[in-house]
Design an enzyme around this catalytic site. Structure first.
Site, PDB file in Angstrom:
ATOM      1  N   GLU A 229      51.802  21.822  32.651  1.00  0.00           N
ATOM      2  CA  GLU A 229      51.196  23.135  32.609  1.00  0.00           C
ATOM      3  C   GLU A 229      51.595  23.736  31.287  1.00  0.00           C
ATOM      4  O   GLU A 229      52.770  23.992  31.031  1.00  0.00           O
ATOM      5  CB  GLU A 229      51.671  23.994  33.764  1.00  0.00           C
ATOM      6  CG  GLU A 229      50.615  25.016  34.103  1.00  0.00           C
ATOM      7  CD  GLU A 229      51.190  26.372  34.299  1.00  0.00           C
ATOM      8  OE1 GLU A 229      51.616  26.669  35.415  1.00  0.00           O
ATOM      9  OE2 GLU A 229      51.220  27.134  33.309  1.00  0.00           O
ATOM     10  N   CYS A 263      52.320  32.469  30.942  1.00  0.00           N
ATOM     11  CA  CYS A 263      51.262  31.508  30.578  1.00  0.00           C
ATOM     12  C   CYS A 263      49.891  32.065  30.925  1.00  0.00           C
ATOM     13  O   CYS A 263      48.923  31.821  30.209  1.00  0.00           O
ATOM     14  CB  CYS A 263      51.506  30.166  31.258  1.00  0.00           C
ATOM     15  SG  CYS A 263      51.729  30.287  33.034  1.00  0.00           S
TER      16      CYS A 263
END
Ligand code: ADP
Length: 496
Positions: A229, A263
């Site tokens: 990720e 993120c």
């Protein structure tokens, strides 16, 4: 040893071992030895350990928040939220572990498997390596370690060298509840992380796209699976029919929470022309009212410092380059020590670094668009595809726009919330990652290998029809039977 600093004032708050690769290998070996006994427990028994762990985390929440705050300088409001969110995650996967990990019975797919009982089992990897960044020092490790443990794997966590102290609390909790020795933490930097990839059987990584690619190469060399990720450049699309009373605070929070170091932070905003001026004015007002600084336990601030000097430098460069190229900061725009002022940028275009590269800081670049089509086109004009948001008064339209965006998740009239919806996948498209961090059963099954077991459903004959020796009559009978079932039409049947 590696010193750990409070980013706000650079005071040293602790120091941790820079673990050598040989030590990582030893720790991984111990975990590997302990794992079969852990996997032999039922999911229910493992869930019982995880629930005890949850209770320990909740009982120690305030102290953990202190540790977390000391190494991140997050506002108190954000520091206290990680433990309860981790507890929610534990409950979700503990409650569902038996169901998610259960064997599956599969219906035979055709003639040759017709007489078989078909079963899929989910068997854990022995040692799962988890490598995490500094932005959520407790929650991100929990996101990955908890499901892997519940799946029956041992877990070796390598937290960021910038914020290892909170992760050490996770290790301490596991020890204090007296749980089996299937969870260990090694502190250190890149070389320690490399050793984790070298000594584990599956790697779950969260961090930069650059490091993610290095890890993927290393994992492929060893033929072990991995999930990444990585970065994001999340767009928010604000349509002319949006309720600005919700869209403005929603976008501002989505962009500036954790000082933009998330993120799934909103990093670009596309606003339809009719409401552009009002959106910019209201966003500027709201951002001007935010309190930035280092608070203690008294909830005094909305934004803290940038976690690292490198990250601060990136934010500064993006803002400076934008302003040099003709953009304007309606509020903020400067660094102040390790803090970067929350900043709204206007008159930006798609060639600027603040739009093309991940900023990971407290900036809100806003672009005026003619209509929905232009907004979608620009939103998709990026190498990233982590998540996005759409703000509109028409929910059905919002969902339609969501389908047009190239990203792993899209929130309609909200920001970041997909991260807390554990039943849906959380994963990046394009350069934002591979696969998904969690999302229902996959969140546990990704830490297991599927095994197919075929067994006779009825007393088996001495020989199967396909076995040697090949006899013309038998093989042509099988062929006819296969054609009969597969052909689905008389014309093909008659040919044989
Ligand atoms: P950031 O510094 O922005 O958090 P990184 O991707 O550099 O992003 O770091 C994320 C995590 O990856 C950290 O725990 C870091 O120590 C680790 N790491 C850095 N380089 C490597 C590497 N070559 N192999 C494995 N892990 C690494």
């Amino acid at each position: 040893m590696i010193d750990v600093f409070n980013p706000a004032d650079q005071s040293v708050v602790g120091s941790v071992a820079d673990t050598a690769p040989e030590v990582v290998a030893q720790v991984a070996n111990t975990l590997r030895e302990q794992q079969p006994a852990w996997a032999a427990l039922s999911p229910k028994e493992r869930a019982r350990w995880l629930r005890r762990y949850r209770d320990w985390l909740l009982a120690n929440a305030d102290r953990i928040a202190d540790v977390l705050q000391s190494e991140t300088s997050k506002p108190r409001a954000e520091a206290i939220i990680e433990v309860p969110l981790a507890a929610e995650l534990i409950n979700y996967f503990a409650d569902n572990a038996t169901k998610f990990l259960a064997d599956e019975d599969v219906t035979p797919s055709g003639v040759l498997s017709l007489t078989k009982k078909l079963t899929i089992t989910h068997e854990p990897y022995r040692v799962v390596g988890v490598i995490t960044p500094w932005n959520f020092p407790l929650l991100v490790p929990a996101f990955d370690c908890v499901p892997a443990l519940l799946a029956g794997a041992s877990v070796l966590l390598k937290p960021s060298e910038v914020t290892p102290m909170s992760a050490l609390e996770l290790a301490r909790g596991w020890q204090e509840i007296g749980a089996p020795e299937v969870f260990a933490i090694v502190t250190g930097a890149g070389a320690t992380g490399q050793a984790v990839v070298e000594n584990t059987d599956y790697v779950q990584f969260t961090g930069s796209t650059r490091t993610g690619k290095l890890i993927a190469h290393q994992a492929i060399e060893r033929m072990i699976p991995y999930n990444l990720e990585t970065g994001g450049k999340d767009p928010a699309i604000v349509l002319a029919d949006a309720d600005l009373d919700r869209a403005v605070p929603g976008v501002v929070w989505g962009a500036l929470a954790n000082a933009g170091q998330i993120c799934v932070s909103i990093e670009r905003v596309y606003v339809e022309a009719p409401i552009y001026d009002e959106f910019v004015a209201r966003a500027t007002d709201l951002v001007s009212s935010l309190r930035q600084g280092k608070d203690g336990t008294e909830f005094g601030c909305d934004l803290g410092a940038m976690a690292t000097a490198v990250q601060l430098g990136i934010v500064e460069r993006h803002v400076d380059e934008a302003i040099e190229a003709g953009a304007k900061a309606t509020v903020g725009g400067r660094a102040n020590g390790r803090f970067f002022e929350p900043t709204v940028l206007v008159d930006v275009d798609h060639s600027m670094s603040c739009i093309r590269e991940e900023t990971f800081g407290p900036t809100i670049p806003i672009i005026k668009v003619a209509d929905e089509d232009e907004a979608v086109r620009l939103a998709n004009d990026t190498e990233y595809g982590l998540s996005a948001s759409v703000w509109t008064g028409d929910k059905a339209r919002g969902e339609e726009v969501a389908r047009r965006i190239d990203a792993g998740a899209v929130n309609v009239n909200d920001a970041l919330v997909n991260l807390f919806a554990l039943g849906v996948p959380h994963g990046g498209w394009k350069s934002s990652g591979t696969g998904a961090r969690f999302g229902g059963a996959h969140g546990l099954r990704k830490y297991t290998r599927a095994k197919a077991i075929t067994a006779p459903r009825m007393p088996a004959p001495k020989k199967e029809l396909l076995w040697f020796p090949y006899a013309a009559t038998r093989i042509s009978a099988i062929r006819k039977a296969l054609h009969f079932v597969a052909g689905h039409d008389l014309r093909r049947l008659v040919r044989f």
